[in-house]
Write a protein that holds these residues in place. Structure first.
Motif, PDB file in Angstrom:
ATOM      1  N   ASP A  67      16.968   8.572 -44.912  1.00  0.00           N
ATOM      2  CA  ASP A  67      16.174   9.528 -45.680  1.00  0.00           C
ATOM      3  C   ASP A  67      15.746   8.883 -46.998  1.00  0.00           C
ATOM      4  O   ASP A  67      16.528   8.791 -47.945  1.00  0.00           O
ATOM      5  CB  ASP A  67      17.006  10.789 -45.939  1.00  0.00           C
ATOM      6  N   ASP A  68      14.509   8.432 -47.070  1.00  0.00           N
ATOM      7  CA  ASP A  68      14.028   7.746 -48.274  1.00  0.00           C
ATOM      8  C   ASP A  68      14.103   8.635 -49.506  1.00  0.00           C
ATOM      9  O   ASP A  68      14.349   8.153 -50.622  1.00  0.00           O
ATOM     10  CB  ASP A  68      12.587   7.271 -48.064  1.00  0.00           C
ATOM     11  N   ALA A  69      13.886   9.938 -49.331  1.00  0.00           N
ATOM     12  CA  ALA A  69      13.911  10.845 -50.467  1.00  0.00           C
ATOM     13  C   ALA A  69      15.294  10.884 -51.113  1.00  0.00           C
ATOM     14  O   ALA A  69      15.423  10.977 -52.342  1.00  0.00           O
ATOM     15  CB  ALA A  69      13.497  12.249 -50.044  1.00  0.00           C
ATOM     16  N   GLN A  70      16.339  10.786 -50.300  1.00  0.00           N
ATOM     17  CA  GLN A  70      17.697  10.796 -50.850  1.00  0.00           C
ATOM     18  C   GLN A  70      17.996   9.518 -51.621  1.00  0.00           C
ATOM     19  O   GLN A  70      18.731   9.549 -52.612  1.00  0.00           O
ATOM     20  CB  GLN A  70      18.727  11.022 -49.746  1.00  0.00           C
ATOM     21  N   PHE A  71      17.435   8.401 -51.201  1.00  0.00           N
ATOM     22  CA  PHE A  71      17.575   7.171 -51.983  1.00  0.00           C
ATOM     23  C   PHE A  71      16.979   7.367 -53.379  1.00  0.00           C
ATOM     24  O   PHE A  71      17.588   7.021 -54.390  1.00  0.00           O
ATOM     25  CB  PHE A  71      16.872   6.001 -51.292  1.00  0.00           C
ATOM     26  N   GLY A  72      15.772   7.920 -53.414  1.00  0.00           N
ATOM     27  CA  GLY A  72      15.120   8.128 -54.692  1.00  0.00           C
ATOM     28  C   GLY A  72      15.878   9.102 -55.575  1.00  0.00           C
ATOM     29  O   GLY A  72      16.020   8.884 -56.788  1.00  0.00           O
ATOM     30  N   ALA A  73      16.388  10.192 -54.989  1.00  0.00           N
ATOM     31  CA  ALA A  73      17.141  11.172 -55.756  1.00  0.00           C
ATOM     32  C   ALA A  73      18.427  10.570 -56.305  1.00  0.00           C
ATOM     33  O   ALA A  73      18.824  10.848 -57.450  1.00  0.00           O
ATOM     34  CB  ALA A  73      17.459  12.387 -54.881  1.00  0.00           C
ATOM     35  N   LEU A  74      19.074   9.719 -55.515  1.00  0.00           N
ATOM     36  CA  LEU A  74      20.292   9.046 -55.960  1.00  0.00           C
ATOM     37  C   LEU A  74      19.999   8.145 -57.152  1.00  0.00           C
ATOM     38  O   LEU A  74      20.712   8.171 -58.167  1.00  0.00           O
ATOM     39  CB  LEU A  74      20.874   8.231 -54.803  1.00  0.00           C
TER      40      LEU A  74
END
Length: 253
Positions: A67-74
């Protein structure tokens, strides 16, 4: 003495208290680092949360590595909380059971791509995402196995997968060297981890490894954690390597 006081460490891949990532997180914390610990999904969160709390983790956040979005949120949460990152530990591997238990020749396209995505590309994605936060002297670490270099019975398609992981480790080390960011792979012998338990005939693999190792002992997650802490704290000019922590298992012909 190695001190990680004042350093900020992101640990990805804890599933339970037998995980290599947990051994590394524990070593980092004992030497003074602050921790950000991720969990893969809500199913494993109840097992990981008590460990994160016991270690006094500053951050406990989701990271499903597809999930690329979770990488960014992290990244954004770490940036807001700490502003920078010193240690990035990746210990994630997966292959669908049918493909893991079969011959490399019989591995399905979907199984192969899934194993490469979760076990290899997730490390590339993690370092890429965190690169803006990594200060000079930072350490990025992943976890491999001797089956990447030589054929190990029953390791099957994870051998080629770990070979790819070691290769991207070298390439990223070359690309980040000028920024004084090290990238290394830890290579322990067989360990009783949740991920490894899916390997067919794993008990046989453990027994053979113990017989083959000059020390006649398997590595522990504490052994791996101690070496990871060394690389994170005192080995800033060591990069692009595969570091064996296996009682000498790898030196046998």
């Amino acid at each position: 003495m190695i001190s990680l006081a004042g350093k900020k460490a992101l640990v990805v891949g804890i599933a339970n208290d037998q995980s290599i990532a947990y051994g590394c997180a524990k070593a980092f914390r004992e030497l003074g680092a602050e921790l950000a610990i991720t969990y893969a999904n809500e199913k494993v969160a109840p097992y990981v949360r008590p460990l994160a709390e016991a270690l006094g983790a500053t951050l406990f956040l989701p990271l499903e590595v597809r999930d690329d979005a979770q990488f960014g949120a992290l990244r954004d949460t770490i940036a807001r909380t700490w502003g920078s990152l010193d240690i990035c530990l990746h210990s994630v591997a997966f292959c669908p059971r049918d493909d893991l238990h079969g011959r490399v020749l019989d591995c399905s396209r979907d199984g192969f791509l899934t194993a490469m995505d979760i076990s290899v590309y997730s490390f590339v994605r993690l370092v890429h995402t965190m690169e803006p936060l990594l200060a000079p002297g930072s350490a990025c670490l992943t976890v491999s196995f001797y089956g990447a270099e030589k054929v190990v019975d029953h390791y099957n398609v994870m051998g080629p997968v770990k070979s790819a992981l070691e290769s991207v480790t070298r390439y990223m080390a070359a690309e980040l060297g000028a920024k004084k960011i090290s990238v290394n792979a830890l290579s322990p012998g067989p360990l009783r981890t949740r991920a490894a338990s899916g390997i067919p005939a794993f008990d046989e693999l453990l027994e053979r490894a113990m017989e083959r190792a000059p020390t006649q002992e398997l590595a522990s997650i504490d052994d791996v954690g101690a070496y990871a802490a060394f690389l994170a704290g005192r080995a800033g000019n060591v990069t692009g390597g595969v570091h064996y922590i296996d009682g000498g298992y790898n030196i046998r012909g």
